[in-house]
Design a protein around this motif. Structure first.
Motif, PDB file in Angstrom:
ATOM      1  N   THR A  83      24.029  41.657 -36.668  1.00 17.02           N
ATOM      2  CA  THR A  83      23.679  41.172 -35.346  1.00 17.02           C
ATOM      3  C   THR A  83      22.308  40.492 -35.382  1.00 17.02           C
ATOM      4  OG1 THR A  83      24.787  43.162 -34.527  1.00 17.02           O
ATOM      5  CG2 THR A  83      23.580  41.836 -32.928  1.00 17.02           C
ATOM      6  N   GLU A  84      22.188  39.410 -34.649  1.00 24.90           N
ATOM      7  CA  GLU A  84      20.939  38.651 -34.614  1.00 24.90           C
ATOM      8  C   GLU A  84      19.982  39.278 -33.607  1.00 24.90           C
ATOM      9  OE1 GLU A  84      19.597  33.933 -34.489  1.00 24.90           O
ATOM     10  OE2 GLU A  84      21.573  34.552 -33.786  1.00 24.90           O
ATOM     11  N   VAL A  85      19.443  40.448 -33.977  1.00 29.05           N
ATOM     12  CA  VAL A  85      18.519  41.162 -33.098  1.00 29.05           C
ATOM     13  C   VAL A  85      17.335  41.674 -33.922  1.00 29.05           C
ATOM     14  CG1 VAL A  85      20.324  41.880 -31.477  1.00 29.05           C
ATOM     15  CG2 VAL A  85      19.724  43.378 -33.392  1.00 29.05           C
ATOM     16  N   GLY A  86      16.235  41.990 -33.229  1.00 31.43           N
ATOM     17  CA  GLY A  86      15.086  42.618 -33.863  1.00 31.43           C
ATOM     18  C   GLY A  86      14.573  41.836 -35.053  1.00 31.43           C
ATOM     19  N   GLY A  87      14.232  42.569 -36.120  1.00 31.99           N
ATOM     20  CA  GLY A  87      13.681  41.937 -37.313  1.00 31.99           C
ATOM     21  C   GLY A  87      14.729  41.486 -38.307  1.00 31.99           C
ATOM     22  N   ILE A  88      16.028  41.619 -37.966  1.00 32.62           N
ATOM     23  CA  ILE A  88      17.086  41.250 -38.905  1.00 32.62           C
ATOM     24  C   ILE A  88      16.997  39.787 -39.335  1.00 32.62           C
ATOM     25  CG2 ILE A  88      19.595  41.004 -39.155  1.00 32.62           C
ATOM     26  CD1 ILE A  88      19.893  43.573 -37.523  1.00 32.62           C
ATOM     27  N   PRO A  89      16.732  38.830 -38.422  1.00 33.44           N
ATOM     28  CA  PRO A  89      16.642  37.429 -38.864  1.00 33.44           C
ATOM     29  C   PRO A  89      15.486  37.164 -39.830  1.00 33.44           C
ATOM     30  CG  PRO A  89      17.036  37.542 -36.493  1.00 33.44           C
ATOM     31  CD  PRO A  89      16.704  38.929 -36.943  1.00 33.44           C
ATOM     32  N   GLU A  90      14.570  38.112 -39.991  1.00 32.17           N
ATOM     33  CA  GLU A  90      13.467  37.912 -40.914  1.00 32.17           C
ATOM     34  C   GLU A  90      13.877  38.108 -42.369  1.00 32.17           C
ATOM     35  OE1 GLU A  90       9.837  39.955 -39.620  1.00 32.17           O
ATOM     36  OE2 GLU A  90      10.558  39.794 -37.548  1.00 32.17           O
ATOM     37  N   ILE A  91      15.054  38.685 -42.591  1.00 32.06           N
ATOM     38  CA  ILE A  91      15.501  38.873 -43.971  1.00 32.06           C
ATOM     39  C   ILE A  91      16.812  38.166 -44.273  1.00 32.06           C
ATOM     40  CG2 ILE A  91      16.617  41.086 -43.434  1.00 32.06           C
ATOM     41  CD1 ILE A  91      15.890  41.984 -46.277  1.00 32.06           C
ATOM     42  N   ILE A  92      17.695  38.043 -43.293  1.00 28.86           N
ATOM     43  CA  ILE A  92      18.974  37.371 -43.544  1.00 28.86           C
ATOM     44  C   ILE A  92      18.815  35.867 -43.337  1.00 28.86           C
ATOM     45  CG2 ILE A  92      21.341  37.055 -42.743  1.00 28.86           C
ATOM     46  CD1 ILE A  92      21.574  39.963 -42.291  1.00 28.86           C
ATOM     47  N   ARG A  93      19.152  35.127 -44.358  1.00 28.42           N
ATOM     48  CA  ARG A  93      19.133  33.671 -44.300  1.00 28.42           C
ATOM     49  C   ARG A  93      20.578  33.193 -44.263  1.00 28.42           C
ATOM     50  NH1 ARG A  93      14.264  32.829 -48.796  1.00 28.42           N
ATOM     51  NH2 ARG A  93      12.723  34.062 -47.641  1.00 28.42           N
ATOM     52  N   PRO A  94      21.050  32.786 -43.101  1.00 24.77           N
ATOM     53  CA  PRO A  94      22.475  32.474 -42.927  1.00 24.77           C
ATOM     54  C   PRO A  94      22.997  31.471 -43.949  1.00 24.77           C
ATOM     55  CG  PRO A  94      21.379  32.543 -40.800  1.00 24.77           C
ATOM     56  CD  PRO A  94      20.301  32.625 -41.846  1.00 24.77           C
ATOM     57  N   GLY A  95      24.117  31.842 -44.552  1.00 28.36           N
ATOM     58  CA  GLY A  95      24.737  30.987 -45.550  1.00 28.36           C
ATOM     59  C   GLY A  95      24.187  31.164 -46.941  1.00 28.36           C
ATOM     60  N   GLU A  96      23.050  31.869 -47.079  1.00 26.11           N
ATOM     61  CA  GLU A  96      22.451  32.102 -48.393  1.00 26.11           C
ATOM     62  C   GLU A  96      22.677  33.535 -48.864  1.00 26.11           C
ATOM     63  OE1 GLU A  96      18.415  30.878 -48.777  1.00 26.11           O
ATOM     64  OE2 GLU A  96      18.698  29.042 -47.640  1.00 26.11           O
TER      65      GLU A  96
END
Length: 373
Positions: free
Chosen positions: A293-306
């Motif tokens: 889920t795109e919440v909190g600090g998750i987008p700081e480590i997951i690079r979509p498609g990579e």
């Protein structure tokens, strides 16, 4: 340690101790009947059981007496610094740490969207340093003085050597009742309302329409504390209602998490809110991509498609689509998993993590530290 159960906070704190134990003397303060206490004891860490004070201005006399008991134990432990594993620990035991004459630092592992109650605010103002697990947690924190006293320190894990033990994997599959060759979608998280298992259930129902051979392996506590036990019953009822209960395997709290991740093709984390989930780092270190889920600090480590994919909060269809894309393209999942491990090894090493934690301690007690966690 402000809670009795074992989840991300407790596991992360155990790893903090492991990373710094050669430089710091730790004493673990665990609540009465805490499930995490034996884990500290097994590491040779002195463990003290305590009764958590209940902050109250109306009943301040009782709160004061409760805090005095904790303060006495902190003094007996020789605590120069009290490191609260989460802000709930600071709220309940911050006053006790003041009475003990110890410096005070608190981790902030979740995003709290509302300002603390004013009685809690008074105690939190006395905390001298806050360690946020993500930039998002820091930037959206309503904690008084939090940003001024803030350090962002990401959690860390070790990337293990590739595990080619096919015999162990086959045995685990057999033990869990997972057929050979069935795609395995994992989720490493306690069965708790925060983790939004209903969205995963609805997404799984959509996935199983196209890939009925898929199995969903859940690793995390479902019975050790009341709230998790109650939520597990609710989730089980939903799975039966959807007719997909036989496709879910609930392994419960396990010590062998790494081998279990090893039999997963990839992991998901459907969640309402997170600071910076350790389970994502653990999964990526095991060379598995993550859909979260795109919440909190998750987008700081997951690079979509990579190294994985992000999906909107509560969107079962989007989650199902991403799950199916990785099931149907195993080579893509494998390639993303390798990129995930490379990122963890480069940016989230235990050595760097330990240096940053020790720097916070030394900023509070320059002469050296002998720390109670």
């Amino acid at each position: 340690m402000p809670w009795a159960g074992i989840g991300g906070v407790e596991i992360a704190t155990l790893r903090l101790v492991d990373a710094t134990r050669h430089q710091i003397d730790h004493v673990a303060f665990c609540m009465q009947d805490a499930n995490v206490a034996p884990a500290f004891a097994e590491r040779g860490i002195e463990t003290v059981l305590y009764q958590q004070p209940v902050p109250s201005l109306r009943h301040f006399g009782r709160f004061y007496q409760q805090s005095k008991l904790v303060a006495s134990k902190l003094r007996d432990a020789g605590a120069d610094i009290v490191h609260f594993a989460e802000i709930n620990g600071a709220i309940t035991c911050g006053f006790a740490a003041m009475l003990a004459g110890a410096k005070r630092v608190s981790h902030v592992r979740n995003v709290y969207p509302t300002r603390p109650l004013w009685k809690d605010w008074l105690i939190l103002r006395t905390v001298q340093a806050f360690i946020f697990v993500s930039k998002q947690a820091r930037d959206f924190s309503p904690i008084p003085g939090g940003k001024r006293k803030a350090r962002v320190i990401y959690d860390a894990v070790t990337v293990p050597a590739p595990n080619a033990d096919q015999q162990t994997s086959a045995q685990l599959r057999s033990d869990l009742g997972i057929p050979e060759g069935a795609p395995v979608v994992g989720m490493v998280a306690r069965v708790n309302p925060q983790k939004d298992y209903p969205t995963l259930a609805h997404a799984a129902a959509l996935v199983l329409q196209q890939r009925p051979d898929t199995r969903f392996l859940i690793v995390g506590d479902k019975s050790m504390v009341d709230v998790n036990r109650a939520h597990y019953e609710e989730v089980s009822a939903l799975l039966h209602k959807l007719g997909i209960a036989s496709s879910f395997v609930f392994a419960g709290h396990r010590e062998d998490v790494k081998p279990l991740i090893g039999i997963m093709d990839f992991c998901v984390l459907s969640t309402h809110r997170e600071g910076f989930p350790l389970s994502i780092l653990e999964t990526m270190a095991q060379r598995k991509p993550v859909i979260a889920t795109e919440v909190g600090g998750i987008p700081e480590i997951i690079r979509p498609g990579e190294n994985g994919y992000l999906v909107p909060h509560g969107d079962a269809q989007a989650l199902a689509d991403r799950i199916l894309s990785l099931i149907n393209e195993p080579a893509l999942a494998q390639r993303m998993g390798q990129q995930a491990a490379a990122l963890v090894q480069r940016d989230y090493s235990p050595e760097h993590f330990a240096e940053e934690i020790i720097a916070v301690y030394r900023s509070l007690v320059p002469r050296g530290v002998q720390t109670a966690s």
